[in-house]
Design a protein around this motif. Structure first.
Motif, PDB file in Angstrom:
ATOM      1  N   THR A 156     -59.679 -14.563  11.466  1.00 33.73           N
ATOM      2  CA  THR A 156     -60.155 -15.336  12.571  1.00 33.73           C
ATOM      3  C   THR A 156     -61.640 -15.810  12.510  1.00 33.73           C
ATOM      4  O   THR A 156     -62.278 -15.312  11.889  1.00 33.73           O
ATOM      5  N   SER A 159     -58.478  -6.133  21.403  1.00 32.89           N
ATOM      6  CA  SER A 159     -58.241  -7.451  21.659  1.00 32.89           C
ATOM      7  C   SER A 159     -58.897  -8.487  20.913  1.00 32.89           C
ATOM      8  O   SER A 159     -60.197  -8.234  20.473  1.00 32.89           O
ATOM      9  N   LEU A 211     -53.751 -10.481  21.350  1.00 29.02           N
ATOM     10  CA  LEU A 211     -54.343 -11.884  21.468  1.00 29.02           C
ATOM     11  C   LEU A 211     -54.439 -12.175  22.940  1.00 29.02           C
ATOM     12  O   LEU A 211     -53.299 -12.250  23.716  1.00 29.02           O
ATOM     13  N   ILE A 269     -54.661 -15.259  24.931  1.00 27.62           N
ATOM     14  CA  ILE A 269     -54.518 -16.717  24.778  1.00 27.62           C
ATOM     15  C   ILE A 269     -54.190 -17.210  25.937  1.00 27.62           C
ATOM     16  O   ILE A 269     -52.686 -17.720  26.182  1.00 27.62           O
TER      17      ILE A 269
END
Length: 469
Positions: free
Chosen positions: A252, A276, A299, A301
């Motif tokens: 990421t 998270s 995640l 999102i």
């Protein structure tokens, strides 16, 4: 003997060939020749897909760039060689670790090299093969694809790439299709590469990187260290990163402000103990063969609009999921009862499009999938949600008040009728396999009448039929 004046004169074939090519080069300016060559390069580059879930296919890169696409053209004459060598756009796509064993390498001022090897002889002995290719691209944005297992001098390759990191926009790490997967418990580290060397490709700032594709190429390295299958999670300094494709390992951006598309294949976040990962601007998420509930609960999102899940794993772990108010499209491969799907589909009130399969590159592949032997003859799983709601006295329509389009791999006319009764907002229904064939085999005429009635209520498309609108 009389002198024969009609006897053919001796022909210097070498001179004739030289004059012929000289004539072509005098007629066509270098700019026009470069334009003609560019179509060959563009065709080869376009064949390498960075959008597929698995990332670039190593065999395809080998076929297209085992030798440079203009290799043969560069052998025609010195003029063509010079045009090809001195046109930066022909070198903006660099493949490393894909050179065919029978293929040539960069040598002196001979024709262009094939893909870069770890080190190739050249007039300037200070330059390696990869450095030659990078220098030829001038200041253009770079696309680089590497196969780490086939690179002996990975450290020097990494250093050469990072010298041009301000131009690197697309980076792909491909797995070797020749590498056999390690046996359980077997410690395998191919080509003497260390994990630190492989991760060195992602070390340091990558300020212009927009797309990063990580295949399963790191998996043998991780297995070789751990002695068993595990996933890796690390961050990359790429503030402009927009698209990520991760196989086995979650990479990421340290600052995910631009990340809008993420594809995860066989990523196990449970091993990493992550609580998270915030991806505030992620719009498109694709998950394949992962524990979906773990992924979705890890995640964050809030902006996701499109979710595609192709999964055989049933995840029953207890978890809490938020409402996905921005989700507009849900693709979920239908492999039977799935409690995560049942949970999720009640949490996306603004869903407009639902498919019970994951779209491939073309509708033809989806149709082929529907005809495979394992295609389900039972009712689509989404109807299970309706049955539960009916037993609970809950109006299913409140879950999807604006759902307009539904696509099903296989369903009967009765299934479609149940669907549009439960969700009146549906306007379009696609079924990949003819619903007449999925209904009663003893009354196909009756099934055709049912299909005709459905067509009066909603727009029906069978297989790859286009929508009217």
């Amino acid at each position: 003997m009389a002198h024969c004046t009609n006897a053919p004169a001796a022909v210097n074939l070498e001179s004739k060939s030289t004059l012929s090519w000289a004539g072509i080069n005098s007629i066509l300016p270098p700019e026009l020749l470069a334009l003609a060559f560019s179509f060959t390069v563009t065709h080869a580059v376009d064949a390498i897909s960075f959008k597929s879930p698995g990332g670039p296919d190593e065999a395809e890169v080998q076929r297209r760039f085992g030798r440079h696409p203009l290799w043969n053209a560069s052998l025609v004459c010195r003029a063509w060689h010079a045009i090809i060598k001195d046109t930066p756009s022909f070198w903006a796509f660099v493949a490393v670790g894909f050179t065919s064993p029978a293929g040539p390498s960069a040598s002196r001022s001979d024709p262009p090299p094939a893909t870069a090897t770890s080190r190739s002889p050249h007039r300037d002995e200070r330059l390696t093969g990869i450095e030659i290719l990078l220098e030829r691209s001038g200041r253009l944005p770079l696309t680089i694809v590497l196969c780490p297992e086939n690179i002996q001098d990975l450290l020097n390759v990494s250093q050469a790439i990072h010298k041009h990191s301000d131009r690197l926009e697309i980076l792909g790490l491909a797995a070797s299709y020749r590498l056999e997967p390690p046996r359980p418990g077997r410690r395998v580290v191919p080509s003497g590469i260390t994990l630190d060397q492989a991760l060195g490709l992602l070390a340091g700032p990558l300020p212009k990187l927009k797309l990063l594709s990580i295949s399963s190429c790191l998996e043998p390295l991780i297995n070789g260290i751990a002695g068993h299958r595990m996933s890796l999670h690390c961050a990359v300094d790429a503030p402009e990163l927009e698209t990520m494709l991760c196989h086995t390992h979650l990479i990421t951006p340290s600052s995910p402000t631009r990340l809008s598309s993420l594809s995860l294949i066989e990523v196990n976040l449970e091993q990493r103990g992550l609580h998270s990962v915030k991806l505030p601007h992620l719009v498109n998420l694709r998950i394949k063969n992962c524990r979906v509930l773990t992924i979705l609960s890890t995640l964050i999102i809030p902006s996701v609009r499109r979710l595609a899940v192709d999964n055989w794993l049933i995840d029953n772990a207890p978890a809490h999921l938020p409402h996905y108010n921005s989700l507009q499209e849900l693709q979920w491969s239908d492999h039977g009862d799935d409690p995560v799907f049942v949970m999720l589909c009640r949490l996306c009130p603004n869903l407009k499009r639902y498919l019970n399969y994951v779209e491939e590159d073309s509708i033809e592949k989806d149709v082929e999938q529907a005809y495979k032997p394992h295609a389900r003859a039972q009712s689509p799983t989404i109807l299970t949600v309706f049955d539960v709601d009916v037993r609970r006295g809950v109006d299913t329509y409140r879950h999807w008040p604006i759902l307009e389009e539904v696509s099903l791999g296989r369903a009967s006319c009765d299934h479609v009728a149940m669907l549009i009764r439960a969700v009146p907002s549906i306007k379009r229904v696609r079924v990949l396999r003819d619903p007449v064939l999925s209904g009663s085999s003893n009354d196909q005429e009756g099934e055709r009448d049912k299909l005709a009635v459905l067509r009066e209520k909603v727009e029906m498309a069978i297989r790859a039929e286009p929508w009217r609108e």
